[in-house]
Enzyme design. Structure first.
Site, PDB file in Angstrom:
ATOM      1  CG  ASP A  48       0.348  -4.014   2.806  1.00  0.00           C
ATOM      2  OD1 ASP A  48       0.896  -3.525   1.809  1.00  0.00           O
ATOM      3  OD2 ASP A  48      -0.457  -3.388   3.518  1.00  0.00           O
ATOM      4  CG  HIS A  66      -0.616   0.317   2.487  1.00  0.00           C
ATOM      5  ND1 HIS A  66      -0.317  -0.626   3.444  1.00  0.00           N
ATOM      6  CD2 HIS A  66      -0.433   1.513   3.099  1.00  0.00           C
ATOM      7  CE1 HIS A  66       0.026  -0.028   4.569  1.00  0.00           C
ATOM      8  NE2 HIS A  66      -0.041   1.271   4.396  1.00  0.00           N
ATOM      9  CB  SER A  82       2.710   1.757   6.410  1.00  0.00           C
ATOM     10  OG  SER A  82       1.449   1.417   6.863  1.00  0.00           O
TER      11      SER A  82
HETATM   12  N1  ARG Z   1      -4.709   0.451   7.845  1.00  0.00           N
HETATM   13  C1  ARG Z   1      -3.417   0.478   7.235  1.00  0.00           C
HETATM   14  C2  ARG Z   1      -2.844   1.897   7.321  1.00  0.00           C
HETATM   15  O1  ARG Z   1      -3.337   2.681   8.076  1.00  0.00           O
HETATM   16  C3  ARG Z   1      -3.449  -0.030   5.836  1.00  0.00           C
HETATM   17  C4  ARG Z   1      -4.105   0.864   4.840  1.00  0.00           C
HETATM   18  C5  ARG Z   1      -4.097   0.378   3.434  1.00  0.00           C
HETATM   19  N2  ARG Z   1      -5.079  -0.647   3.180  1.00  0.00           N
HETATM   20  C6  ARG Z   1      -6.391  -0.419   2.842  1.00  0.00           C
HETATM   21  N3  ARG Z   1      -7.191  -1.448   2.691  1.00  0.00           N
HETATM   22  N4  ARG Z   1      -6.882   0.777   2.658  1.00  0.00           N
HETATM   23  O2  ARG Z   1      -2.288   2.495   6.440  1.00  0.00           O
HETATM   24  N1  GLU Z   2      -1.201   1.385   7.888  1.00  0.00           N
HETATM   25  C1  GLU Z   2      -0.541   2.459   8.549  1.00  0.00           C
HETATM   26  C2  GLU Z   2       0.316   3.317   7.620  1.00  0.00           C
HETATM   27  O1  GLU Z   2       0.198   3.305   6.452  1.00  0.00           O
HETATM   28  C3  GLU Z   2       0.356   1.944   9.624  1.00  0.00           C
HETATM   29  C4  GLU Z   2      -0.399   1.205  10.582  1.00  0.00           C
HETATM   30  C5  GLU Z   2      -0.982   2.050  11.667  1.00  0.00           C
HETATM   31  O2  GLU Z   2      -1.514   3.145  11.477  1.00  0.00           O
HETATM   32  O3  GLU Z   2      -0.830   1.492  12.725  1.00  0.00           O
HETATM   33  O4  GLU Z   2       1.120   4.078   8.036  1.00  0.00           O
END
Ligand code: ARG
Ligand code: GLU
Length: 684
Positions: free
Chosen positions: A205, A84, A620
Site C-alpha cells: 500500500d 489508497h 494512513s
Molecule cells: N482500512 C484502511 C483505512 O482505514 C485502508 C482502507 C483502504 N483499503 C480498502 N480496501 N478500502 O483507511
Molecule cells: N487506513 C486508515 C487511514 O486511511 C489508517 C488506519 C487506521 O484507521 O488505523 O487513515
C-alpha cells in the site's frame, strides 16, 4: 522457586510495559515522553523529533491531501504515502488508454512526473500553545491572521482536551504535487476489501509523489518552471529490517478518537449509531456488489465507491465487537461511579456527570438525524447532485453551464442510474422509517402518499428528472426538476445538520462544554493516568514496538508477512488476489536481489509488519520510524481486533499494520523498474 517466580514476574512486567503503547502525543511536548521513548529504544533527542528552531523529524512529515500523511525520502522533495491515499489522484490521471490504477505508473525521468490538479500537501512550520494568549484577551481571528502572513501559509487554532487548551498550527501549503510512481492495484490494493482491517496482510500500500516549489523553495501554483522542493529534513531508509521488540514511532495526522467519553457516549455508538450505519451500508453494498458481479465496466466504475463505503462499514463492525469484548460501557460506568464518589463534596464537580447525561439526552436526536441523513439521503448520488446545486444557489452562485459541469463530473462521473435508483428506493424508505415522523419534510410525506408508496415515488423521481439527460439546464428547468425539488424540501434538514457537523457526538458544543470541566476534573482526580489529547487531525507522535499478538486463545499472530504469503493467496480467478504475472515470474526465479531475507531457511521478501503504535484514520501513509530515526515502513491499517482503539486502546491486542519499506524498495526496483530513484535516497 521463589527466585524463579520473581524473575518471571520481572520478565512479564518488562514485556508488558515494552509493548503497552497507548497515546498520541503532541510533538512540541515530546520532551515529557522522551525518557519513556529512550527506555524503549529510541536513540535521538526530543528536539530531533520536534523543534521550531532547527530541522527536526517533523519537517520530513506532511499532511497529504485532506486526510492522509506522507513523508519525504529525498533532499529533492520525493515523498511516500499509501496507495489508497494516492488512489483518487492516480484515478484522475488515468484514462482507458492509460489505466494507471490497473497497470501502475512509473515516471522514467522528472519530465514524466504527472501534475495532479487539486492535490496539495501541508507542511507544519510550527505549533504553539496559545491558551494563555486567548485567556489574556487576544482574539483567535487575529492570532490566525497574523500567523498566516507568509507565502502559502495556512494557520488554524485547534482545541485540545475539549477546549481546555488551544494550539496554533501554522502550515505551508504546496500546490504543485506530481505523481512519480504507483504499483499496479494488484499490489497496491492486494487483498482489497477482503483483507481490509485484517492480519495476516500482504498489501503493497504505497505510492510516490514529488513536491515542486518556486525558485525560492516557496509554494507556487503549478508551473513547468517550478523545481523540486528541498525539505528541511528527509528520512533515511533502513534496509536492515525489523525484529520483534524493535522500537517504532509513528509520526502523522490521526483524525478522530474519543478516549475520555462517558458510558453514555459508548452506548450511543454501540447501541444506536453503529448498528444503524452498518445495516444501511450493508443494503447499499449489496445493491452495488450485485450490479458489479454482472458487469466488468460497472465493477470498475463503482470500485472506489464500494471501497469507501466498505471501509468504515467493516471497521464499525470490528469496533462494536471490540467494545463489547472489552466491556467498555460497564468499565466506564464503574470509573464514573468512582469519580462521582470523589466529586461528591466538590461543588464545582458534584453534579457534573448528571449535567453530561442530560446534555447527551438532548443532543442525541439531532446528532442521530444527521448521521441517518448522511447514510441514507446523502448515499444517493443524483440527490446529492441536486442538494449541491441547491446549496450553490443558496450561496448566490449562478448555476451556469460550467458550474453544472463541475457538479456533473463530481457526482455523475462513475455513475449507473439503475444502481442509484435501487439505492434511492431503499434509502428513502429507511430514512422515513427511522426518523421521527414529525421530522420528515411534509412535502415528502404528501408526495409518497399521493404516489402510493416510496417505490412508485422514486420511480416518478427518476422518470421525471432531467439532471442526467439534459445539459446544460436553464435556471427554471433546474428548479422545476423533481430531484431538485426533493433537495429543496430537505434544505431545512441540511441546515439543522450543520449544527451537528462535529467530529463525533462528544464534540457537539452543548456536550463539549461539560467535557471541558470533566477533563479538568479527571486530571485532578486520576493522577496516575497519562493524558493525551484526542486526535483531531493535528500532528502527533505515537510510539511502541514491533510485535505480534494473541489473536484468539492459543493463536498467536507473528509480526511479519512475506512474499510466500502472497503466493499462497494468489488466484487469477479472484479479483482481490490476482497478482501481476511479473511477480509470479520473480517468485519462480527467486530473483530477489538485495531485498531478500532468510525465513525458515528459505529466501523470501518481507511484505508487512505489525507494531503496537496507537494510530487512527488519518495515520494512513505515516512514516514508521526506528530508534535511529530511519524509515522502516509506511503505516496503512489496524488489525480487526484493534478497531475499537479510537474509544478504548487495549495494549495487549491493538496493532497497527505497516508495509515493510524493503517491500516498497523491491517493488520500485523489480516491478517498477525505477531503481534510478534510489540515487536520490539515503539507503542504509
Ligand atoms: N482500512 C484502511 C483505512 O482505514 C485502508 C482502507 C483502504 N483499503 C480498502 N480496501 N478500502 O483507511
Ligand atoms: N487506513 C486508515 C487511514 O486511511 C489508517 C488506519 C487506521 O484507521 O488505523 O487513515
Amino acid at each position: 522457586m521463589i527466585k524463579r517466580l520473581f524473575l518471571c514476574a520481572l520478565a512479564c512486567i518488562t514485556i508488558s510495559t515494552a509493548t503497552a503503547d497507548e497515546g498520541m502525543w503532541l510533538p512540541s511536548l515530546i520532551k515529557e515522553r522522551i525518557k519513556d521513548m529512550r527506555r524503549m529504544g529510541f536513540k535521538l533527542k526530543a528536539d530531533d523529533v520536534y523543534s521550531d528552531k532547527k530541522a527536526s523529524l517533523k519537517d520530513a512529515v506532511m499532511q497529504f491531501g485532506g486526510g492522509c500523511t506522507g513523508e519525504f525520502i529525498s533532499p529533492e522533495g520525493l515523498l511516500l504515502t499509501n496507495h489508497h491515499c494516492g488512489y483518487a489522484s492516480i484515478q484522475k490521471l488515468s484514462s482507458v488508454e492509460h489505466d494507471y490504477l490497473t497497470d501502475g505508473y512509473w515516471a522514467k525521468s522528472r519530465n514524466e512526473e504527472l501534475h495532479v490538479p487539486g492535490l496539495t500537501i501541508s507542511l507544519l512550520e510550527r505549533m504553539e500553545d496559545v491558551t494563555d494568549r486567548i485567556a489574556a484577551g487576544e482574539s483567535k481571528e487575529e492570532i490566525i491572521a497574523q500567523a498566516s502572513k507568509g507565502k502559502g501559509c495556512r494557520a488554524s487554532i485547534e482545541p485540545m482536551y475539549y477546549g481546555n487548551q488551544h494550539y496554533l498550527f501554522v502550515y505551508r501549503v504546496y500546490k504543485d504535487v506530481r505523481l512519480v510512481g504507483a504499483p499496479p492495484s494488484s499490489i497496491g490494493k492486494f487483498g482489497g476489501d477482503t483483507d481490509n482491517w485484517i492480519w495476516p496482510r500482504h498489501t503493497g500500500d504505497f505510492s510516490m509523489f514529488r513536491v515542486y516549489a518556486d525558485a525560492n523553495n516557496e509554494p507556487a501554483e503549478y508551473s513547468a518552471d517550478n523545481v523540486p522542493y528541498r525539505p528541511k529534513r528527509y528520512l533515511p531508509i533502513s534496509t536492515k529490517g525489523v525484529e520483534e521488540g524493535d522500537f517504532t514511532m509513528i509520526y502523522g495526522f490521526p483524525g478522530n478518537t474519543q478516549e475520555y467519553v462517558t458510558a453514555d457516549a459508548v452506548e450511543y455508538v454501540t447501541n444506536i449509531s453503529n448498528p444503524m450505519k452498518i445495516a444501511l451500508r450493508t443494503t447499499r453494498l449489496d445493491i452495488i456488489s450485485e450490479a458489479q458481479s454482472k458487469d466488468v465496466a460497472t465493477r470498475i466504475a463503482y470500485a472506489a465507491k464500494h471501497a469507501n463505503i466498505a471501509n468504515a462499514w467493516k471497521k464499525w463492525q470490528g469496533e462494536s465487537l471490540g467494545l463489547e469484548r472489552l466491556g467498555t460501557v460497564a468499565k466506564k460506568a464503574t470509573y464514573e461511579q468512582e469519580f462521582a464518589t470523589w466529586a461528591a463534596d466538590k461543588p464545582q464537580y458534584a453534579t457534573l456527570l448528571d449535567s453530561m447525561h442530560t446534555a447527551y439526552e438532548k443532543a442525541i436526536p439531532g446528532y442521530f438525524a444527521r448521521e441517518l441523513f448522511n447514510e441514507t439521503i446523502a448515499g444517493i448520488d443524483l440527490l446529492n447532485f441536486a442538494l449541491w446545486l441547491n446549496s450553490q444557489h443558496e450561496k448566490g452562485v449562478k448555476l451556469t453551464a460550467d458550474v453544472q459541469n463541475v457538479g456533473r463530473k463530481y457526482y455523475l462521473g462513475d455513475y449507473r442510474v439503475e444502481i442509484d435508483k435501487a439505492i434511492a428506493k431503499q434509502m428513502i424508505g429507511e430514512y422515513v422509517a427511522r426518523i421521527p415522523t414529525t421530522e420528515i419534510p411534509v412535502q415528502l410525506t404528501a408526495a409518497i402518499d399521493s404516489c402510493g408508496g416510496v417505490e412508485p415515488f422514486v420511480d416518478g423521481l427518476y422518470n421525471g428528472t432531467q439532471l442526467i439527460t439534459k445539459y446544460p439546464l436553464t435556471h427554471d428547468e433546474i428548479f422545476a426538476d423533481p430531484m431538485v425539488q426533493l433537495a429543496v424540501w430537505f434544505a431545512p434538514q441540511v441546515a439543522k445538520n450543520s449544527n451537528y457537523a462535529y467530529r463525533n457526538l462528544s464534540n457537539v458544543p452543548s456536550v463539549e462544554k461539560w467535557y471541558r470541566t470533566y477533563m479538568q476534573a479527571l486530571r485532578e482526580w486520576d493522577k496516575e493516568r497519562a493524558f493525551y489529547p484526542d486526535a483531531n487531525f493535528t500532528l502527533r507522535v505515537a510510539y511502541g514496538t514491533v510485535t505480534g499478538y494473541e489473536n484468539v486463545d492459543g493463536e498467536y499472530h507473528t509480526h511479519l508477512t512475506t512474499l510466500d504469503g502472497i503466493m499462497a493467496k494468489d488466484n487469477p480467478e479472484i479479483y482481490d488476489y490476482n497478482i501481476p504475472q511479473t511477480l509470479r515470474d520473480i517468485y519462480a526465479r527467486k530473483d530477489y536481489g538485495r531485498w531478500s531475507i532468510e525465513k525458515g531457511g528459505k529466501s523470501t521478501i518481507p511484505v508487512c509488519f505489525l507494531a503496537s503504535n496507537h494510530t487512527s484514520g488519518g495515520n494512513s501513509g505515516s512514516p514508521v520510524i526506528n530508534g535511529k530515526g530511519e524509515l522502516i515502513g509506511i503505516n496503512f491499517d489496524r488489525t480487526w481486533r484493534s478497531t475499537m482503539s479510537d474509544i478504548e486502546f487495549d495494549p495487549d491486542i491493538c496493532r497497527n499494520i505497516s508495509v515493510d519499506i524493503r517491500y516498497v524498495m523491491f517493488v520500485i526496483d523489480r516491478i517498477g523498474g525505477a531503481s534510478y530513484l534510489f540515487e536520490e535516497m539515503d539507503l542504509r
